[in-house]
Design a protein around this motif. Sequence first.
Motif, PDB file in Angstrom:
ATOM      1  N   SER B 278     -61.013 -20.988   0.801  1.00 14.44           N
ATOM      2  CA  SER B 278     -59.805 -20.212   1.121  1.00 14.44           C
ATOM      3  C   SER B 278     -59.070 -19.820  -0.161  1.00 14.44           C
ATOM      4  CB  SER B 278     -58.889 -21.011   2.036  1.00 14.44           C
ATOM      5  OG  SER B 278     -58.508 -22.208   1.404  1.00 14.44           O
ATOM      6  N   ASP B 279     -59.008 -20.737  -1.132  1.00 12.02           N
ATOM      7  CA  ASP B 279     -58.374 -20.404  -2.411  1.00 12.02           C
ATOM      8  C   ASP B 279     -59.086 -19.236  -3.061  1.00 12.02           C
ATOM      9  OD1 ASP B 279     -56.486 -22.309  -2.247  1.00 12.02           O
ATOM     10  OD2 ASP B 279     -57.565 -23.802  -3.439  1.00 12.02           O
ATOM     11  N   LEU B 280     -60.413 -19.299  -3.001  1.00  9.44           N
ATOM     12  CA  LEU B 280     -61.219 -18.253  -3.620  1.00  9.44           C
ATOM     13  C   LEU B 280     -60.923 -16.909  -2.972  1.00  9.44           C
ATOM     14  CD1 LEU B 280     -63.218 -18.405  -5.855  1.00  9.44           C
ATOM     15  CD2 LEU B 280     -65.058 -18.510  -4.201  1.00  9.44           C
ATOM     16  N   LEU B 281     -60.863 -16.911  -1.652  1.00  5.62           N
ATOM     17  CA  LEU B 281     -60.594 -15.672  -0.924  1.00  5.62           C
ATOM     18  C   LEU B 281     -59.229 -15.119  -1.311  1.00  5.62           C
ATOM     19  CD1 LEU B 281     -61.605 -13.736   1.322  1.00  5.62           C
ATOM     20  CD2 LEU B 281     -60.166 -15.040   2.872  1.00  5.62           C
ATOM     21  N   SER B 356     -63.714 -21.836  -9.123  1.00 10.29           N
ATOM     22  CA  SER B 356     -65.061 -22.098  -8.632  1.00 10.29           C
ATOM     23  C   SER B 356     -65.736 -23.240  -9.395  1.00 10.29           C
ATOM     24  CB  SER B 356     -65.891 -20.817  -8.747  1.00 10.29           C
ATOM     25  OG  SER B 356     -67.190 -21.063  -8.312  1.00 10.29           O
ATOM     26  N   SER B 357     -65.687 -23.218 -10.728  1.00 10.66           N
ATOM     27  CA  SER B 357     -66.422 -24.236 -11.478  1.00 10.66           C
ATOM     28  C   SER B 357     -65.588 -25.470 -11.733  1.00 10.66           C
ATOM     29  CB  SER B 357     -66.879 -23.700 -12.834  1.00 10.66           C
ATOM     30  OG  SER B 357     -67.278 -22.392 -12.741  1.00 10.66           O
ATOM     31  N   MET B 358     -64.253 -25.337 -11.751  1.00 14.59           N
ATOM     32  CA  MET B 358     -63.442 -26.483 -12.140  1.00 14.59           C
ATOM     33  C   MET B 358     -62.588 -27.005 -11.000  1.00 14.59           C
ATOM     34  SD  MET B 358     -62.429 -24.868 -15.811  1.00 14.59           S
ATOM     35  CE  MET B 358     -61.124 -25.993 -16.186  1.00 14.59           C
ATOM     36  N   GLY B 359     -62.739 -26.423  -9.824  1.00  5.80           N
ATOM     37  CA  GLY B 359     -62.037 -26.965  -8.673  1.00  5.80           C
ATOM     38  C   GLY B 359     -60.529 -26.825  -8.709  1.00  5.80           C
ATOM     39  N   ALA B 360     -60.033 -25.831  -9.434  1.00  2.00           N
ATOM     40  CA  ALA B 360     -58.585 -25.650  -9.465  1.00  2.00           C
ATOM     41  C   ALA B 360     -58.115 -25.072  -8.140  1.00  2.00           C
ATOM     42  CB  ALA B 360     -58.204 -24.705 -10.613  1.00  2.00           C
ATOM     43  N   GLY B 361     -56.883 -25.382  -7.763  1.00  2.00           N
ATOM     44  CA  GLY B 361     -56.291 -24.803  -6.561  1.00  2.00           C
ATOM     45  C   GLY B 361     -55.588 -23.513  -6.914  1.00  2.00           C
ATOM     46  N   LEU B 362     -55.099 -22.826  -5.878  1.00  2.00           N
ATOM     47  CA  LEU B 362     -54.414 -21.567  -6.122  1.00  2.00           C
ATOM     48  C   LEU B 362     -53.182 -21.777  -6.998  1.00  2.00           C
ATOM     49  CD1 LEU B 362     -55.207 -18.807  -5.240  1.00  2.00           C
ATOM     50  CD2 LEU B 362     -53.662 -18.988  -3.308  1.00  2.00           C
ATOM     51  N   GLY B 363     -52.529 -22.929  -6.829  1.00  2.00           N
ATOM     52  CA  GLY B 363     -51.342 -23.232  -7.631  1.00  2.00           C
ATOM     53  C   GLY B 363     -51.661 -23.352  -9.116  1.00  2.00           C
ATOM     54  N   ASP B 364     -52.859 -23.829  -9.423  1.00  2.00           N
ATOM     55  CA  ASP B 364     -53.224 -24.016 -10.830  1.00  2.00           C
ATOM     56  C   ASP B 364     -53.513 -22.695 -11.527  1.00  2.00           C
ATOM     57  OD1 ASP B 364     -53.091 -26.786 -10.578  1.00  2.00           O
ATOM     58  OD2 ASP B 364     -55.098 -26.846  -9.714  1.00  2.00           O
ATOM     59  N   VAL B 365     -53.857 -21.677 -10.756  1.00  2.00           N
ATOM     60  CA  VAL B 365     -54.135 -20.382 -11.380  1.00  2.00           C
ATOM     61  C   VAL B 365     -53.011 -19.406 -11.070  1.00  2.00           C
ATOM     62  CG1 VAL B 365     -56.630 -20.652 -11.395  1.00  2.00           C
ATOM     63  CG2 VAL B 365     -55.538 -19.645  -9.417  1.00  2.00           C
ATOM     64  N   ALA B 367     -50.582 -18.309 -12.730  1.00  2.00           N
ATOM     65  CA  ALA B 367     -50.289 -17.308 -13.755  1.00  2.00           C
ATOM     66  C   ALA B 367     -51.228 -16.112 -13.597  1.00  2.00           C
ATOM     67  CB  ALA B 367     -50.442 -17.916 -15.142  1.00  2.00           C
ATOM     68  N   GLU B 368     -52.509 -16.394 -13.429  1.00  2.00           N
ATOM     69  CA  GLU B 368     -53.489 -15.316 -13.258  1.00  2.00           C
ATOM     70  C   GLU B 368     -53.238 -14.569 -11.958  1.00  2.00           C
ATOM     71  OE1 GLU B 368     -54.291 -18.251 -14.409  1.00  2.00           O
ATOM     72  OE2 GLU B 368     -55.165 -17.777 -16.365  1.00  2.00           O
ATOM     73  N   PHE B 369     -52.950 -15.349 -10.907  1.00  2.00           N
ATOM     74  CA  PHE B 369     -52.728 -14.791  -9.585  1.00  2.00           C
ATOM     75  C   PHE B 369     -51.584 -13.784  -9.634  1.00  2.00           C
ATOM     76  CE2 PHE B 369     -51.086 -15.291  -5.149  1.00  2.00           C
ATOM     77  CZ  PHE B 369     -52.238 -14.918  -4.484  1.00  2.00           C
ATOM     78  N   ARG B 370     -50.490 -14.202 -10.264  1.00  2.00           N
ATOM     79  CA  ARG B 370     -49.326 -13.334 -10.350  1.00  2.00           C
ATOM     80  C   ARG B 370     -49.663 -12.092 -11.192  1.00  2.00           C
ATOM     81  NH1 ARG B 370     -45.062 -16.886 -12.478  1.00  2.00           N
ATOM     82  NH2 ARG B 370     -45.913 -18.383 -10.998  1.00  2.00           N
TER      83      ARG B 370
END
Lengths: 385, 416
Positions: B278-281, B356-365, B367-370
């Motif tokens: 779901s995070d990936l999506l 995908s490779s490091m198992g980060a959640g949406l919250g961890d990315v 900055a990129e997401f925004r």
Amino acid sequence: MALRRLLLREMRRMKRQSLYGFCMVAAPLFCLFFFTSLMRDGLPEQLPIGIVDEDHSSVSRSIARNLNSFSQLEVERQYPGVHEARKAMQRGEIYGFYLLPEGLAREAVGGRRPTVSFYMNYSYLIVGSLLYRDMRTMSELASASVGLQSLLARGATEQQAMALLQPIVIETHPIHNPWLNYAVYLCNMLIPGVFGLLITMMTVYAVGGEIKDGTAREWLKTGQRSISLSLLGKLLPHTLVYFLVGFLIDFYLYVWLHYPCHGGWGGMLLNTMLFILACQGLGVVMIAVVPALRLALSWASLWGVVAFSISGFSFPLMAMHPTLQAVAQLFPLRHYFLIYVNHALNGNAPVYVWPNYLALLAFALLPLCFLSRLKRELIYMRYVQ
Amino acid sequence: MRRPDLKIRTALHDMLYVWWEETKLSVRDQGMLIFFYLFPLVYPLLYAFIYNEETVHEVPAVALDESCSAESREFLRRVDGTSVVRFVAHAADMEEARRVLREQGAYGIVRVPSSFASDLARGRQTRVFLYCDMSGLLYYKSLLMAATDVSLEMNADIRIAAARNSNEEQDRTTAAPIAYRDVALFNPTAGFAAFLIPAVLALIMQQILLLGVGLSAGTARETNRFRDFIPLTRHHRSVLPLVFGKALCYFLITLAASAYVLCVVPLLFRLNRLGEPSDLLFFVVPYLLACIFFSMTCSVFVKRRENCMPVFVFSSLPLLFISGISWPSTAIPEGWRWISWLFPSTFGINGFVRISSMGAGLGDVSAEFRALWIQTGVYFLTACAVYRRQIFLARFHMRRRHQLLRSRLMLRARKK
């Protein structure tokens, strides 16, 4: 006379479309500037790492201090636990961290052998490898410093102690790239790779464009219906431009930036020129085999991009499937790479890689086998949309 | 004056019309077919094949034993015994070793000097020399690691022998007062595929959009009258339905492609898939949207179908390197880092690799997401702006032509 008309005609075509100027001159020179300035440090420095110090002793603090003294590492901050450090890694704040467990000083002095751990992230392979090297050295030093103190306490001289702690030392001599410079390693192949990709594509574009625009017959007529003369007239101006760009690339890398080139940069110039001719030859063969411009261009782009992987400079060809080792011979970049290693890095005589010189020459001459086919396609233009 | 609901209905109808036309084109046009469907399907598999092995085994090397002692033989035997190095020859002197390096394709020399055994016997520190070919960094890494491992092993043995301990526990302490272990998080085998492939997969999504949308724009210019970007039909009159209709088409195609490229391919590769689907999506949606509007903005500059191919294919490599996967972003000069923020791929690659490779959640990315949502907004506006101008140009060309024809007609009528 016909040749002069052909040359003039081609130069007019090149002037009319800005794509030629962009892909033949601007893009390769941009890459030259881009890659060399991106990696101008040679080795990435001050990679951010974290420390998890659960011990809070003088030993753990001195290890943390020593870690910071490596020029490649920069201790970003301390984390209270492994979980937080791991999270910071996932957020991309640090590339790795060092764990000093509770009781480290006590156990080390008491001879109970505590274990320190370092965590690195091989999702960033280059960074991970550099961290591994430094953190491992650090661990050895930490271990040695504890051992050294106890040996000195027993009255050994420092020299004796070091001989006992580390009887065998490995001394590395990277042949001809003494600073393990990543920029030298990558730029030397990335720039010719992009250059070759563009040459092949633009050659396909130049010949295929005639088919697409429906000007192929007029082109042949200008060349007195001789396909070899027409091709020569078309590609010669390109070749001259490429030679000039190739000269600038080699000059910038080996003379201006002093990248290691042990066989003299004249030899690299020869390598570059042969490579240019080989890529042009490959391009002509592609459009002759697949006379539809977009398909030939797709083929050329696929070939050019795969060349980076299959030429074996990032991941060695030796470790690939035997089929791929055979297929790799069909990429000019592979031969360019082997000649470059032999000539620039190792400074050996060209005789050791003569098959690769021959291969590049063969690529350059390969269009000769496809001339009649190309002429047929040019005349009948069966693939015009 | 038209009723507002009718206006909306027309707009929706126009949008769906544009979407359907574009989807039909994407299947009919050979170039778009290749880049939208065939390329994402085949290209990752090719990479899977190339990087199948992941790591390097049995790097051929030359042994040069100048000491000819039991200790030196032991050292070389242990290096040969590791899985990463294999001695193809034993040379008598440096000259011969170098010749073997040149002629037989070995990648390094391990030289044990003549003083090796005597130094050890007298309790002096001694050295082993390692000469590496620098044509591939992985060779260097393998050789160095094998030699270092063996030297550490033998060092420990020597210390233990010298200490004359009474039990094994003391032996271990003598070997190393502080033990250490290294933990490779997220890519445990330090494999090349697990490092490169995720980044390439994420980049592919942007590049197929640039190429596909560029080809579509080139086709439009070649088939439309006056070589205009926008065809002259009543469905292509207002900006929003046009931009949304095209974007919808690209979004649906690439969403399906990314499900395959970003989810199925890692499965085939047996790459790490630590992230939540779901995070990936949630992450992929803004990435695709940013890429789509970015591509639509760029596509206006494509004057001929094929012109976009050399330009966009060439851009792949600088984009991959500027993203900070291979060359760490902390070492990228400030100016280039700012430029890298212009491209969706910079954030897309980093976010995808971390999820995908490091198992980060949406919250961890976040900055990129925004950043991707901001890019989506900005590039949406630029796409609208350039489309608006193109519509204006198309109408302008039509009107001028119309005037020209009318004046000619009038001229002819007057002559009669």
